[in-house]
Design a protein around this motif. Sequence first.
Motif, PDB file in Angstrom:
ATOM      1  N   THR A  35       0.845  -1.198   0.000  1.00 16.73           N
ATOM      2  CA  THR A  35       0.000   0.000   0.000  1.00 16.73           C
ATOM      3  C   THR A  35       0.877   1.244   0.000  1.00 16.73           C
ATOM      4  O   THR A  35       1.855   1.322   0.744  1.00 16.73           O
ATOM      5  CB  THR A  35      -0.934  -0.010   1.232  1.00 16.73           C
ATOM      6  N   GLU A  36       0.545   2.165  -0.876  1.00 17.61           N
ATOM      7  CA  GLU A  36       1.385   3.343  -1.082  1.00 17.61           C
ATOM      8  C   GLU A  36       1.516   4.197   0.177  1.00 17.61           C
ATOM      9  O   GLU A  36       0.542   4.365   0.923  1.00 17.61           O
ATOM     10  CB  GLU A  36       0.808   4.224  -2.202  1.00 17.61           C
ATOM     11  N   ASN A  37       2.699   4.772   0.349  1.00 17.60           N
ATOM     12  CA  ASN A  37       2.935   5.801   1.370  1.00 17.60           C
ATOM     13  C   ASN A  37       2.359   7.087   0.781  1.00 17.60           C
ATOM     14  O   ASN A  37       3.067   7.914   0.224  1.00 17.60           O
ATOM     15  CB  ASN A  37       4.441   5.901   1.617  1.00 17.60           C
ATOM     16  N   THR A  38       1.026   7.204   0.874  1.00 18.24           N
ATOM     17  CA  THR A  38       0.347   8.258   0.097  1.00 18.24           C
ATOM     18  C   THR A  38       0.867   9.653   0.443  1.00 18.24           C
ATOM     19  O   THR A  38       1.227  10.419  -0.456  1.00 18.24           O
ATOM     20  CB  THR A  38      -1.179   8.204   0.296  1.00 18.24           C
ATOM     21  N   ALA A  39       0.917   9.975   1.739  1.00 22.49           N
ATOM     22  CA  ALA A  39       1.363  11.322   2.121  1.00 22.49           C
ATOM     23  C   ALA A  39       2.798  11.553   1.649  1.00 22.49           C
ATOM     24  O   ALA A  39       3.141  12.637   1.149  1.00 22.49           O
ATOM     25  CB  ALA A  39       1.239  11.499   3.628  1.00 22.49           C
ATOM     26  N   GLY A  40       3.645  10.540   1.800  1.00 26.03           N
ATOM     27  CA  GLY A  40       5.050  10.657   1.400  1.00 26.03           C
ATOM     28  C   GLY A  40       5.181  10.879  -0.106  1.00 26.03           C
ATOM     29  O   GLY A  40       5.968  11.716  -0.566  1.00 26.03           O
ATOM     30  N   ILE A  41       4.399  10.139  -0.867  1.00 20.05           N
ATOM     31  CA  ILE A  41       4.462  10.255  -2.336  1.00 20.05           C
ATOM     32  C   ILE A  41       3.994  11.649  -2.772  1.00 20.05           C
ATOM     33  O   ILE A  41       4.613  12.296  -3.634  1.00 20.05           O
ATOM     34  CB  ILE A  41       3.608   9.140  -2.986  1.00 20.05           C
ATOM     35  N   ILE A  42       2.913  12.107  -2.144  1.00 20.13           N
ATOM     36  CA  ILE A  42       2.383  13.438  -2.481  1.00 20.13           C
ATOM     37  C   ILE A  42       3.433  14.504  -2.133  1.00 20.13           C
ATOM     38  O   ILE A  42       3.661  15.456  -2.885  1.00 20.13           O
ATOM     39  CB  ILE A  42       1.032  13.654  -1.759  1.00 20.13           C
ATOM     40  N   ALA A  43       4.101  14.293  -0.996  1.00 19.48           N
ATOM     41  CA  ALA A  43       5.169  15.220  -0.583  1.00 19.48           C
ATOM     42  C   ALA A  43       6.319  15.182  -1.584  1.00 19.48           C
ATOM     43  O   ALA A  43       6.858  16.230  -1.969  1.00 19.48           O
ATOM     44  CB  ALA A  43       5.668  14.839   0.802  1.00 19.48           C
ATOM     45  N   LEU A  44       6.687  13.982  -2.018  1.00 17.52           N
ATOM     46  CA  LEU A  44       7.806  13.870  -2.973  1.00 17.52           C
ATOM     47  C   LEU A  44       7.471  14.615  -4.269  1.00 17.52           C
ATOM     48  O   LEU A  44       8.314  15.327  -4.824  1.00 17.52           O
ATOM     49  CB  LEU A  44       8.123  12.394  -3.266  1.00 17.52           C
ATOM     50  N   GLY A  45       6.231  14.467  -4.719  1.00 15.90           N
ATOM     51  CA  GLY A  45       5.823  15.167  -5.946  1.00 15.90           C
ATOM     52  C   GLY A  45       5.972  16.671  -5.795  1.00 15.90           C
ATOM     53  O   GLY A  45       6.546  17.349  -6.657  1.00 15.90           O
ATOM     54  N   LYS A  46       5.495  17.189  -4.657  1.00 12.03           N
ATOM     55  CA  LYS A  46       5.588  18.640  -4.430  1.00 12.03           C
ATOM     56  C   LYS A  46       7.061  19.056  -4.327  1.00 12.03           C
ATOM     57  O   LYS A  46       7.468  20.091  -4.874  1.00 12.03           O
ATOM     58  CB  LYS A  46       4.834  19.002  -3.138  1.00 12.03           C
ATOM     59  N   ALA A  47       7.858  18.240  -3.621  1.00  7.25           N
ATOM     60  CA  ALA A  47       9.283  18.570  -3.447  1.00  7.25           C
ATOM     61  C   ALA A  47       9.992  18.600  -4.797  1.00  7.25           C
ATOM     62  O   ALA A  47      10.843  19.459  -5.038  1.00  7.25           O
ATOM     63  CB  ALA A  47       9.945  17.560  -2.522  1.00  7.25           C
ATOM     64  N   CYS A  48       9.627  17.682  -5.688  1.00  3.60           N
ATOM     65  CA  CYS A  48      10.253  17.672  -7.021  1.00  3.60           C
ATOM     66  C   CYS A  48       9.843  18.910  -7.806  1.00  3.60           C
ATOM     67  O   CYS A  48      10.658  19.513  -8.509  1.00  3.60           O
ATOM     68  CB  CYS A  48       9.871  16.407  -7.785  1.00  3.60           C
TER      69      CYS A  48
END
Length: 390
Positions: free
Chosen positions: A236-249
């Motif tokens: 199951t995806e680390n949803t908050a982490g993935i969303i954060a990574l997208g914003k950070a990129c």
Amino acid sequence: MKVVYVDNNATTKVDEAVFEEMRPYFCELYGNPSSMHFFGGQVQKKIDEARKRTAAILGALPEEIIFTACGTESNNSALRSALEIFPEKRHIVTTRVEHPAVLTPCRNLSKRGYRVTELSVDVNGNLDLDELRAVVDEDTAIVSIMYANNETGVVFPIEEIGAIVKEKGALFHTDAVQAVGKIPMNMATSTVDMLSLSGHKLHAPKGVGALYLRKGVPFRPFMVGGHQERSRRAGTENTAGIIALGKACELAGEFLEEENTKVKALRDRLESEILHLIPNVRVNGGAAVRLPNTTSVAFEFVEGEAILLLLNEKGICASSGSACTSGSLEPSHVLRAMGVPFTCAHGSIRFSLSRFSTDDQISTIIREMPPVIQRLREMSPFGREFLQNK
Ligand code: PLP
């Protein structure tokens, strides 16, 4: 005490905009993106957006991004996949200066019968491309060479390396954990097959990373189970982490120019003032192409750990070598591979800046450094001898 944080290659502060972006995905929008209902569906949409944003910083396609838990997982996945894709090939090529997240799996594989070639580097930290050309052969499954070194910031000529690897038909992976967001890259025109990145090195939280996998390159997953990430990384995806990574990129893309102007100017000022104010100092890899934020400075006749302790008392957080080797009295494997003399390797300190570094912080380091080195040289027998003969 004011904190002067110059250890950004170890980890970075989460950007507040990144934190705000991820915040709703803990207590409000906590649905599972695989669920059929709208509550999960809205999270899936946000993950799709994060995938586009992560792809954009690499010049990649969204479907070429596989979210993982960290850079280490991305590296291990790339290596394992290549060996499963080419079961008949038994050779791996890497370098002596990789992060342990590549070196350790490679060395473990060599104990299991794989032939592992670790390329050497010269005194500036540069690779010999002729050596690479000579060692890659039909038996080579994968070449894994880092984009930029975490200790010295030395950047390898990834596209030239990739061209050599492709001639021989091996897969090419690069550990770009320290490079993404600091130097521009474009996978659309690249020779790279797989690339690792890590969220916590670019102002996203710890516990999220990604593996870029070129479209059409075959892949075998490391994590198996559910069908997440198109069955390329189960769990199951680390949803908050993935969303954060997208914003950070996305932010890293916006700040890329600043990284190469403002941050680089701060690093250059720090380096040149230290060289000017303190005798018998050298910059490890100083003659090579380097990341704009990193400097590894060798102070002869002193112990790096002792420098760090005294800087720590002043609120200055730097590092000796990589976070993984701290606590050990051995000089770093990277500096040893570069042939940095023992007396310099032992006294090497890494300062790694970020877009949150300030002029004031650099001034503080420049002010505190000379008395710290003088004091330590007075305390050590070699240092005293050096000071007497000066
Ligand atoms: N590769 C390099 C070059 C690194 O500098 C690091 C972390 O220091 C890693 C891999 C490991 O990344 P993570 O901490 O996300 O596992």
